[in-house]
Motif scaffolding. Structure first.
Motif, PDB file in Angstrom:
ATOM      1  N   ILE A   1       1.377 -59.639   9.033  1.00 21.84           N
ATOM      2  CA  ILE A   1       1.652 -59.300   7.642  1.00 21.84           C
ATOM      3  C   ILE A   1       3.161 -59.152   7.501  1.00 21.84           C
ATOM      4  CG2 ILE A   1       1.175 -57.691   5.763  1.00 21.84           C
ATOM      5  CD1 ILE A   1      -1.337 -59.087   6.966  1.00 21.84           C
ATOM      6  N   HIS A   2       3.743 -59.926   6.593  1.00 19.60           N
ATOM      7  CA  HIS A   2       5.189 -59.935   6.388  1.00 19.60           C
ATOM      8  C   HIS A   2       5.564 -59.171   5.121  1.00 19.60           C
ATOM      9  CE1 HIS A   2       6.069 -63.294   9.299  1.00 19.60           C
ATOM     10  NE2 HIS A   2       4.757 -63.401   9.167  1.00 19.60           N
ATOM     11  N   GLY A   3       6.767 -58.630   5.105  1.00 19.54           N
ATOM     12  CA  GLY A   3       7.313 -57.978   3.924  1.00 19.54           C
ATOM     13  C   GLY A   3       8.056 -58.981   3.057  1.00 19.54           C
ATOM     14  N   LYS A   4       8.603 -58.508   1.946  1.00 19.18           N
ATOM     15  CA  LYS A   4       9.348 -59.384   1.026  1.00 19.18           C
ATOM     16  C   LYS A   4      10.523 -60.070   1.699  1.00 19.18           C
ATOM     17  CE  LYS A   4       8.321 -57.293  -3.413  1.00 19.18           C
ATOM     18  NZ  LYS A   4       8.875 -56.700  -4.632  1.00 19.18           N
ATOM     19  N   ASP A   5      11.113 -59.405   2.705  1.00 16.80           N
ATOM     20  CA  ASP A   5      12.261 -59.982   3.403  1.00 16.80           C
ATOM     21  C   ASP A   5      11.850 -60.978   4.481  1.00 16.80           C
ATOM     22  OD1 ASP A   5      11.175 -58.296   5.298  1.00 16.80           O
ATOM     23  OD2 ASP A   5      13.012 -57.151   5.639  1.00 16.80           O
ATOM     24  N   GLY A   6      10.541 -61.179   4.663  1.00 16.99           N
ATOM     25  CA  GLY A   6      10.038 -62.124   5.655  1.00 16.99           C
ATOM     26  C   GLY A   6       9.806 -61.518   7.031  1.00 16.99           C
ATOM     27  N   ALA A   7      10.262 -60.280   7.248  1.00 11.77           N
ATOM     28  CA  ALA A   7      10.078 -59.622   8.546  1.00 11.77           C
ATOM     29  C   ALA A   7       8.617 -59.192   8.709  1.00 11.77           C
ATOM     30  CB  ALA A   7      10.988 -58.412   8.660  1.00 11.77           C
ATOM     31  N   ILE A   8       8.126 -59.240   9.934  1.00 15.95           N
ATOM     32  CA  ILE A   8       6.757 -58.817  10.218  1.00 15.95           C
ATOM     33  C   ILE A   8       6.664 -57.302  10.075  1.00 15.95           C
ATOM     34  CG2 ILE A   8       4.943 -58.690  11.966  1.00 15.95           C
ATOM     35  CD1 ILE A   8       6.143 -61.291  13.140  1.00 15.95           C
ATOM     36  N   GLN A   9       5.720 -56.845   9.248  1.00 18.87           N
ATOM     37  CA  GLN A   9       5.501 -55.414   9.051  1.00 18.87           C
ATOM     38  C   GLN A   9       4.453 -54.874  10.002  1.00 18.87           C
ATOM     39  OE1 GLN A   9       4.533 -55.270   4.816  1.00 18.87           O
ATOM     40  NE2 GLN A   9       6.615 -54.573   4.386  1.00 18.87           N
ATOM     41  N   ARG A  10       3.411 -55.673  10.246  1.00 19.54           N
ATOM     42  CA  ARG A  10       2.366 -55.254  11.183  1.00 19.54           C
ATOM     43  C   ARG A  10       1.577 -56.481  11.628  1.00 19.54           C
ATOM     44  NH1 ARG A  10       0.463 -53.987   6.164  1.00 19.54           N
ATOM     45  NH2 ARG A  10      -1.704 -54.492   5.711  1.00 19.54           N
ATOM     46  N   SER A  11       0.871 -56.334  12.750  1.00 18.99           N
ATOM     47  CA  SER A  11       0.061 -57.410  13.306  1.00 18.99           C
ATOM     48  C   SER A  11      -1.303 -56.867  13.695  1.00 18.99           C
ATOM     49  CB  SER A  11       0.730 -58.001  14.550  1.00 18.99           C
ATOM     50  OG  SER A  11       1.958 -58.590  14.235  1.00 18.99           O
ATOM     51  N   ASP A  12      -2.312 -57.704  13.545  1.00 23.95           N
ATOM     52  CA  ASP A  12      -3.669 -57.381  13.981  1.00 23.95           C
ATOM     53  C   ASP A  12      -4.167 -58.545  14.819  1.00 23.95           C
ATOM     54  OD1 ASP A  12      -3.769 -54.988  12.546  1.00 23.95           O
ATOM     55  OD2 ASP A  12      -4.587 -55.957  10.772  1.00 23.95           O
ATOM     56  N   SER A  13      -4.545 -58.275  16.059  1.00 21.72           N
ATOM     57  CA  SER A  13      -5.031 -59.318  16.946  1.00 21.72           C
ATOM     58  C   SER A  13      -6.530 -59.485  16.779  1.00 21.72           C
ATOM     59  CB  SER A  13      -4.697 -58.964  18.401  1.00 21.72           C
ATOM     60  OG  SER A  13      -5.152 -59.996  19.243  1.00 21.72           O
ATOM     61  N   HIS A  14      -6.959 -60.711  16.505  1.00 24.96           N
ATOM     62  CA  HIS A  14      -8.380 -61.018  16.371  1.00 24.96           C
ATOM     63  C   HIS A  14      -8.840 -61.977  17.461  1.00 24.96           C
ATOM     64  CE1 HIS A  14      -7.398 -59.808  12.127  1.00 24.96           C
ATOM     65  NE2 HIS A  14      -8.357 -58.979  12.468  1.00 24.96           N
ATOM     66  N   GLY A  15      -8.023 -62.162  18.461  1.00 20.25           N
ATOM     67  CA  GLY A  15      -8.370 -63.058  19.557  1.00 20.25           C
ATOM     68  C   GLY A  15      -8.047 -62.396  20.871  1.00 20.25           C
ATOM     69  N   HIS A  16      -7.554 -63.177  21.790  1.00 18.61           N
ATOM     70  CA  HIS A  16      -7.165 -62.648  23.095  1.00 18.61           C
ATOM     71  C   HIS A  16      -5.884 -61.847  22.925  1.00 18.61           C
ATOM     72  CE1 HIS A  16      -6.303 -62.264  27.307  1.00 18.61           C
ATOM     73  NE2 HIS A  16      -5.118 -62.811  27.108  1.00 18.61           N
ATOM     74  N   ASP A  17      -5.961 -60.565  23.166  1.00 21.32           N
ATOM     75  CA  ASP A  17      -4.802 -59.685  23.030  1.00 21.32           C
ATOM     76  C   ASP A  17      -4.143 -59.526  24.395  1.00 21.32           C
ATOM     77  OD1 ASP A  17      -2.944 -57.744  22.484  1.00 21.32           O
ATOM     78  OD2 ASP A  17      -4.342 -56.360  21.534  1.00 21.32           O
ATOM     79  N   PRO A  18      -2.915 -60.028  24.562  1.00 25.94           N
ATOM     80  CA  PRO A  18      -2.248 -59.912  25.854  1.00 25.94           C
ATOM     81  C   PRO A  18      -1.876 -58.469  26.204  1.00 25.94           C
ATOM     82  CG  PRO A  18      -0.750 -60.827  24.247  1.00 25.94           C
ATOM     83  CD  PRO A  18      -2.110 -60.706  23.581  1.00 25.94           C
ATOM     84  N   ASN A  19      -1.859 -57.586  25.234  1.00 24.82           N
ATOM     85  CA  ASN A  19      -1.512 -56.175  25.460  1.00 24.82           C
ATOM     86  C   ASN A  19      -2.559 -55.269  24.831  1.00 24.82           C
ATOM     87  OD1 ASN A  19       1.057 -56.669  26.762  1.00 24.82           O
ATOM     88  ND2 ASN A  19       1.739 -57.378  24.769  1.00 24.82           N
ATOM     89  N   PRO A  20      -3.794 -55.273  25.356  1.00 24.53           N
ATOM     90  CA  PRO A  20      -4.834 -54.434  24.750  1.00 24.53           C
ATOM     91  C   PRO A  20      -4.525 -52.950  24.940  1.00 24.53           C
ATOM     92  CG  PRO A  20      -5.605 -55.338  26.815  1.00 24.53           C
ATOM     93  CD  PRO A  20      -4.261 -55.951  26.542  1.00 24.53           C
ATOM     94  N   PRO A  21      -5.052 -52.099  24.055  1.00 29.79           N
ATOM     95  CA  PRO A  21      -4.823 -50.666  24.214  1.00 29.79           C
ATOM     96  C   PRO A  21      -5.442 -50.166  25.517  1.00 29.79           C
ATOM     97  CG  PRO A  21      -6.255 -51.107  22.337  1.00 29.79           C
ATOM     98  CD  PRO A  21      -5.855 -52.424  22.919  1.00 29.79           C
ATOM     99  N   LYS A  22      -4.792 -49.223  26.136  1.00 28.85           N
ATOM    100  CA  LYS A  22      -5.298 -48.655  27.385  1.00 28.85           C
ATOM    101  C   LYS A  22      -6.193 -47.468  27.049  1.00 28.85           C
ATOM    102  CE  LYS A  22      -1.564 -50.134  30.272  1.00 28.85           C
ATOM    103  NZ  LYS A  22      -0.234 -50.351  29.876  1.00 28.85           N
TER     104      LYS A  22
END
Length: 69
Positions: free
Chosen positions: A45-66
């Motif tokens: 999800i990007h903001g008006k400036d184009g920077a990523i505000q947040r991400s949600d992984s719906h596939g293989h997550d290389p850094n899953p929560p511990k």
């Protein structure tokens, strides 16, 4: 992400054209989430400036929560 001509777009990384364009960010996110879930991709999800505000992984997550023991 913001569309260059105004509004918001749903666009897969690497594609030139948006698959959807909306007036409101919330509507673009509502369209993008099920697409990302179905394709097993990461939703960014990007903001008006184009920077990523947040991400949600719906596939293989290389850094899953511990799990906390």
């Amino acid at each position: 992400m913001p569309h260059p001509d105004g509004g918001w777009q749903v666009k897969r990384d690497g594609n030139q054209k948006a698959s959807h364009r909306t007036d409101r960010k919330v509507d673009a996110e509502k369209l993008a989430r099920p697409i990302s879930q179905h394709q097993g991709t990461e939703l960014q999800i990007h903001g008006k400036d184009g920077a990523i505000q947040r991400s949600d992984s719906h596939g293989h997550d290389p850094n899953p929560p511990k799990d906390k023991a």
